[in-house]
Design a protein around this motif. Structure first.
Motif, PDB file in Angstrom:
ATOM      1  N   ASN A   3     -65.759 -47.235  30.481  1.00  0.00           N
ATOM      2  CA  ASN A   3     -65.318 -47.127  28.846  1.00  0.00           C
ATOM      3  C   ASN A   3     -66.436 -47.864  28.318  1.00  0.00           C
ATOM      4  O   ASN A   3     -66.807 -46.983  27.142  1.00  0.00           O
ATOM      5  CB  ASN A   3     -64.035 -47.871  28.907  1.00  0.00           C
ATOM      6  N   SER A  45     -63.223 -38.738  27.485  1.00  0.00           N
ATOM      7  CA  SER A  45     -62.080 -39.154  28.116  1.00  0.00           C
ATOM      8  C   SER A  45     -62.109 -38.650  29.483  1.00  0.00           C
ATOM      9  O   SER A  45     -61.694 -39.502  30.437  1.00  0.00           O
ATOM     10  CB  SER A  45     -60.592 -38.789  27.462  1.00  0.00           C
ATOM     11  N   SER A  80     -57.273 -43.502  21.200  1.00  0.00           N
ATOM     12  CA  SER A  80     -58.757 -43.130  20.495  1.00  0.00           C
ATOM     13  C   SER A  80     -58.276 -42.317  19.241  1.00  0.00           C
ATOM     14  O   SER A  80     -59.001 -42.644  18.239  1.00  0.00           O
ATOM     15  CB  SER A  80     -59.246 -42.026  21.426  1.00  0.00           C
ATOM     16  N   TYR A 105     -54.731 -43.104  26.605  1.00  0.00           N
ATOM     17  CA  TYR A 105     -56.120 -43.178  25.927  1.00  0.00           C
ATOM     18  C   TYR A 105     -56.332 -42.463  24.771  1.00  0.00           C
ATOM     19  O   TYR A 105     -57.025 -42.748  23.976  1.00  0.00           O
ATOM     20  CB  TYR A 105     -57.120 -42.735  27.116  1.00  0.00           C
ATOM     21  N   THR A 145     -68.400 -45.128  25.963  1.00  0.00           N
ATOM     22  CA  THR A 145     -68.353 -45.624  24.329  1.00  0.00           C
ATOM     23  C   THR A 145     -69.744 -45.631  23.537  1.00  0.00           C
ATOM     24  O   THR A 145     -70.057 -45.089  22.910  1.00  0.00           O
ATOM     25  CB  THR A 145     -67.258 -46.746  24.303  1.00  0.00           C
ATOM     26  N   THR A 169     -58.636 -49.192  22.563  1.00  0.00           N
ATOM     27  CA  THR A 169     -58.555 -48.267  23.958  1.00  0.00           C
ATOM     28  C   THR A 169     -58.515 -49.112  25.197  1.00  0.00           C
ATOM     29  O   THR A 169     -57.461 -48.843  25.808  1.00  0.00           O
ATOM     30  CB  THR A 169     -59.751 -47.304  24.191  1.00  0.00           C
ATOM     31  N   GLY A 182     -65.050 -37.445  21.862  1.00  0.00           N
ATOM     32  CA  GLY A 182     -63.760 -38.218  22.330  1.00  0.00           C
ATOM     33  C   GLY A 182     -63.263 -37.528  23.498  1.00  0.00           C
ATOM     34  O   GLY A 182     -63.246 -38.179  24.389  1.00  0.00           O
ATOM     35  N   ALA A 218     -62.863 -49.612  18.133  1.00  0.00           N
ATOM     36  CA  ALA A 218     -62.071 -48.516  18.686  1.00  0.00           C
ATOM     37  C   ALA A 218     -62.235 -48.677  20.353  1.00  0.00           C
ATOM     38  O   ALA A 218     -61.167 -48.556  20.839  1.00  0.00           O
ATOM     39  CB  ALA A 218     -63.022 -47.234  18.683  1.00  0.00           C
TER      40      ALA A 218
END
Length: 170
Positions: free
Chosen positions: A45, A29, A117, A113, A49, A90, A25, A86
């Motif tokens: 994103n 980011s 998360s 963010y 993801t 976000t 994660g 998720a």
């Protein structure tokens, strides 16, 4: 043939989940921030993801939840569902930030963010542990049933309609 290993306890699984998922994660980011300078943030994103979900699911299967091998297609599909939730969390967090702050700085965006998360991550851990990788959990011990004595009942004789009948002999 896959060697089935015992699933770790909840605390150990959570610590491993945080280590694996948190590492992925955190890296994600920075990847989202870098890609967002070249494409719309939502698309960046979504791409990050998808890739991070595949990687994290493999790490969770092998390390966090103790399956003893690679994640199955079913586990990847179920994990993708929790990752989609998720992703939504976000996105909503970032949209709210953009509505509240006209020009948020990179640091504030990162804080929002990562906070969103983390919140989604706790929910995701619960889903992965109790649904996706549940068959690897040790069976929950059930309390032993002890035999309790059944209280004896005393049968009452019905009183005869004629009380004099009690004195008669047969």
């Amino acid at each position: 043939m896959r060697k089935k290993q015992a699933a770790p306890g909840a605390f150990t699984a959570f610590a491993r989940f945080v280590l694996c998922g948190g590492g992925v994660g955190l890296t994600s980011s920075f990847a989202v921030a870098a890609l967002a300078s070249w494409m719309p943030w939502g698309l960046a994103n979504a791409l990050v993801t998808a890739v991070s979900t595949l990687l994290a699911t493999e790490l969770h299967a092998r390390f966090a939840f103790g399956t003893g091998g690679r994640a199955t297609r079913r586990q990847h599909a179920q994990s993708a569902g929790s990752a989609a939730a998720a992703y939504a969390v976000t996105c909503v967090a970032m949209l709210v930030l953009q509505q509240l702050v006209a020009a948020p700085g990179a640091m504030l965006e990162q804080v929002v963010y990562l906070s969103a998360s983390a919140l989604a991550g706790v929910a995701r851990f619960t889903v992965l542990r109790l649904v996706v990788f549940a068959r690897n959990l040790p069976p929950v011990p059930t309390p032993a049933r002890t035999a309790r004595p059944v209280p004896a009942t005393v049968a009452r004789a019905a009183a005869p309609a004629d009380p004099a009948a009690l004195c008669r002999t047969a």
